[in-house]
Motif scaffolding. Structure first.
Motif, PDB file in Angstrom:
ATOM      1  N   ARG A   1       0.795  -1.255  -0.085  1.00 14.49           N
ATOM      2  CA  ARG A   1      -0.108   0.075  -0.052  1.00 14.49           C
ATOM      3  C   ARG A   1       0.779   1.239  -0.120  1.00 14.49           C
ATOM      4  N   ILE A   2       0.661   1.902  -0.832  1.00 14.36           N
ATOM      5  CA  ILE A   2       1.331   3.230  -1.171  1.00 14.36           C
ATOM      6  C   ILE A   2       0.291   4.378  -0.767  1.00 14.36           C
ATOM      7  N   PRO A   3       0.830   5.310   0.242  1.00 10.66           N
ATOM      8  CA  PRO A   3      -0.183   6.135   0.566  1.00 10.66           C
ATOM      9  C   PRO A   3      -0.254   7.243  -0.443  1.00 10.66           C
ATOM     10  N   PRO A   4      -1.098   8.240  -0.452  1.00  7.86           N
ATOM     11  CA  PRO A   4      -1.054   9.192  -1.608  1.00  7.86           C
ATOM     12  C   PRO A   4       0.192  10.294  -1.502  1.00  7.86           C
ATOM     13  N   TRP A   5       0.488  10.599  -0.295  1.00  3.58           N
ATOM     14  CA  TRP A   5       1.418  11.643  -0.170  1.00  3.58           C
ATOM     15  C   TRP A   5       2.953  11.128  -0.556  1.00  3.58           C
ATOM     16  N   ASN A   6       2.913   9.702  -1.096  1.00  2.00           N
ATOM     17  CA  ASN A   6       4.352   9.379  -1.500  1.00  2.00           C
ATOM     18  C   ASN A   6       4.170   9.079  -3.125  1.00  2.00           C
ATOM     19  N   PHE A   7       3.264   9.557  -3.897  1.00  2.00           N
ATOM     20  CA  PHE A   7       2.863   9.392  -5.080  1.00  2.00           C
ATOM     21  C   PHE A   7       3.907  10.134  -5.900  1.00  2.00           C
ATOM     22  N   GLN A   8       4.503  11.359  -5.717  1.00  7.02           N
ATOM     23  CA  GLN A   8       5.553  12.110  -6.218  1.00  7.02           C
ATOM     24  C   GLN A   8       6.852  11.321  -6.373  1.00  7.02           C
ATOM     25  N   ARG A   9       7.042  10.527  -5.506  1.00  6.23           N
ATOM     26  CA  ARG A   9       8.196   9.638  -5.361  1.00  6.23           C
ATOM     27  C   ARG A   9       8.377   8.686  -6.525  1.00  6.23           C
ATOM     28  N   GLN A  10       9.577   8.358  -6.769  1.00  5.26           N
ATOM     29  CA  GLN A  10       9.720   7.240  -7.734  1.00  5.26           C
ATOM     30  C   GLN A  10       9.069   5.898  -7.295  1.00  5.26           C
ATOM     31  N   PHE A  11       8.431   5.323  -8.074  1.00  5.37           N
ATOM     32  CA  PHE A  11       7.413   4.154  -7.652  1.00  5.37           C
ATOM     33  C   PHE A  11       8.311   2.966  -7.030  1.00  5.37           C
ATOM     34  N   ASN A  12       9.237   2.708  -7.562  1.00  6.45           N
ATOM     35  CA  ASN A  12      10.117   1.531  -7.183  1.00  6.45           C
ATOM     36  C   ASN A  12      10.657   1.984  -5.767  1.00  6.45           C
ATOM     37  N   GLU A  13      11.165   2.949  -5.446  1.00 10.21           N
ATOM     38  CA  GLU A  13      11.666   3.505  -4.248  1.00 10.21           C
ATOM     39  C   GLU A  13      10.613   3.631  -3.286  1.00 10.21           C
ATOM     40  N   ALA A  14       9.241   4.025  -3.625  1.00  7.83           N
ATOM     41  CA  ALA A  14       8.247   3.939  -2.537  1.00  7.83           C
ATOM     42  C   ALA A  14       7.849   2.644  -2.115  1.00  7.83           C
ATOM     43  N   ILE A  15       7.773   1.688  -3.115  1.00 10.05           N
ATOM     44  CA  ILE A  15       7.693   0.202  -2.799  1.00 10.05           C
ATOM     45  C   ILE A  15       8.834  -0.412  -1.832  1.00 10.05           C
ATOM     46  N   ALA A  16      10.048  -0.165  -2.337  1.00  7.62           N
ATOM     47  CA  ALA A  16      11.097  -0.687  -1.572  1.00  7.62           C
ATOM     48  C   ALA A  16      11.233  -0.007  -0.211  1.00  7.62           C
ATOM     49  N   GLU A  17      10.886   1.244  -0.108  1.00  5.29           N
ATOM     50  CA  GLU A  17      10.719   1.688   1.584  1.00  5.29           C
ATOM     51  C   GLU A  17       9.504   1.040   2.365  1.00  5.29           C
ATOM     52  N   GLU A  18       8.423   0.772   1.442  1.00  7.20           N
ATOM     53  CA  GLU A  18       7.246   0.356   2.500  1.00  7.20           C
ATOM     54  C   GLU A  18       7.673  -1.319   2.872  1.00  7.20           C
ATOM     55  N   LEU A  19       8.115  -2.048   1.867  1.00  3.53           N
ATOM     56  CA  LEU A  19       8.627  -3.325   2.184  1.00  3.53           C
ATOM     57  C   LEU A  19       9.570  -3.436   3.288  1.00  3.53           C
ATOM     58  N   ASN A  20      10.609  -2.486   3.212  1.00  3.83           N
ATOM     59  CA  ASN A  20      11.638  -2.644   4.502  1.00  3.83           C
ATOM     60  C   ASN A  20      11.096  -2.184   5.711  1.00  3.83           C
ATOM     61  N   LYS A  21       9.989  -1.154   5.649  1.00  7.69           N
ATOM     62  CA  LYS A  21       9.484  -0.894   6.744  1.00  7.69           C
ATOM     63  C   LYS A  21       8.442  -2.067   7.373  1.00  7.69           C
ATOM     64  N   LYS A  22       7.833  -2.972   6.529  1.00 10.41           N
ATOM     65  CA  LYS A  22       7.049  -3.934   6.900  1.00 10.41           C
ATOM     66  C   LYS A  22       8.024  -5.227   7.293  1.00 10.41           C
ATOM     67  N   LEU A  23       9.046  -5.554   6.688  1.00 13.74           N
ATOM     68  CA  LEU A  23       9.819  -6.919   6.967  1.00 13.74           C
ATOM     69  C   LEU A  23      11.258  -6.752   7.597  1.00 13.74           C
ATOM     70  N   ALA A  24      12.013  -5.639   7.556  1.00 10.51           N
ATOM     71  CA  ALA A  24      13.196  -5.637   7.922  1.00 10.51           C
ATOM     72  C   ALA A  24      13.349  -5.693   9.478  1.00 10.51           C
ATOM     73  N   ASN A  25      14.346  -6.682   9.941  1.00 10.75           N
ATOM     74  CA  ASN A  25      14.518  -7.000  11.456  1.00 10.75           C
ATOM     75  C   ASN A  25      13.163  -7.620  12.079  1.00 10.75           C
ATOM     76  N   LYS A  26      12.537  -8.253  11.057  1.00  8.46           N
ATOM     77  CA  LYS A  26      11.233  -9.179  11.465  1.00  8.46           C
ATOM     78  C   LYS A  26      11.696 -10.725  11.189  1.00  8.46           C
ATOM     79  N   VAL A  27      11.070 -11.686  12.133  1.00  7.49           N
ATOM     80  CA  VAL A  27      11.227 -12.958  11.627  1.00  7.49           C
ATOM     81  C   VAL A  27       9.877 -13.427  11.066  1.00  7.49           C
TER      82      VAL A  27
END
Length: 199
Positions: free
Chosen positions: A12-38
């Motif tokens: 899920r990419i929130p509207p305030w991140n639409f101005q960013r590069q699409f792949n960068e926004a997705i990578a940031e959201e994936l790392n927020k969700k999964l990094a340092n998690k089991v």
């Protein structure tokens, strides 16, 4: 020790991140969700390796965010069985020697896996290997902070997903903060060392 695991998730990419590069926004959201998690039966997630496929994005009624199904590879800490690792002794207790790799602390060497004869020194809170030589016995201490080499022989995944309230909890109201203090926090992913595996 590290593997690239293929995964699929809807991001899920929130509207305030639409101005960013699409792949960068997705990578940031994936790392927020999964990094340092089991991830159960997968291992400890470290970081995004790459995105292999992006499917169509959808915006649902009542939600201005875009939802995109993403196929990606993630770097995961998951040592294979019989792999030899080097760590530092974090602390010793009656249940064994607890080892840290710096980024992962849930490695336990039980007493029966230590070199024998071994004993636990209550006063200093360390395990002692009674090493026999021609000149007599020497006590070799396993002190905190020392390097230790060991072989992984087992792994334990514990499902720590939230559970519903128990019947006892619904009948008796708990005092504020009592739920947190009464439960022992358990590690979702633990590596174990068995007999004759210490090197």
């Amino acid at each position: 020790m590290f593997v690239a695991v293929e995964m699929v998730d809807t991001v899920r990419i929130p509207p305030w991140n639409f101005q960013r590069q699409f792949n960068e926004a997705i990578a940031e959201e994936l790392n927020k969700k999964l990094a340092n998690k089991v991830v159960y039966q997968v291992g400890l997630c470290i970081c995004l390796y790459d995105i292999t496929k992006l499917e169509d994005s959808y915006i649902f009624p009542g939600d201005g965010a875009s939802h995109t199904k993403v196929h990606f590879r993630y770097v995961v800490f998951h040592p294979f069985l019989d792999e030899i690792l080097v760590g530092k002794i974090k602390y010793c207790s009656q249940e064994g020697v607890h080892v840290s790799l710096g980024f992962f602390d849930d490695i336990v060497i039980p007493p029966e896996s230590l070199q024998q004869p071994a004993k636990f020194d209550e006063a200093e809170q360390v395990w002692v290997w009674e090493y026999e030589t021609d000149e007599g016995a020497h006590d070799l201490y396993m002190d905190q902070g020392e390097d230790i080499r060991f072989r992984i022989t087992d792994e334990v995944f514990l499902d720590t997903s939230p559970t519903g309230p128990s019947a006892a909890a619904t009948n008796t109201p708990a005092a504020p903060g009592a739920e947190e203090g009464g439960q022992k926090k358990e590690a979702p992913y633990t590596l174990l060392v068995r007999r004759r595996s210490l090197i």
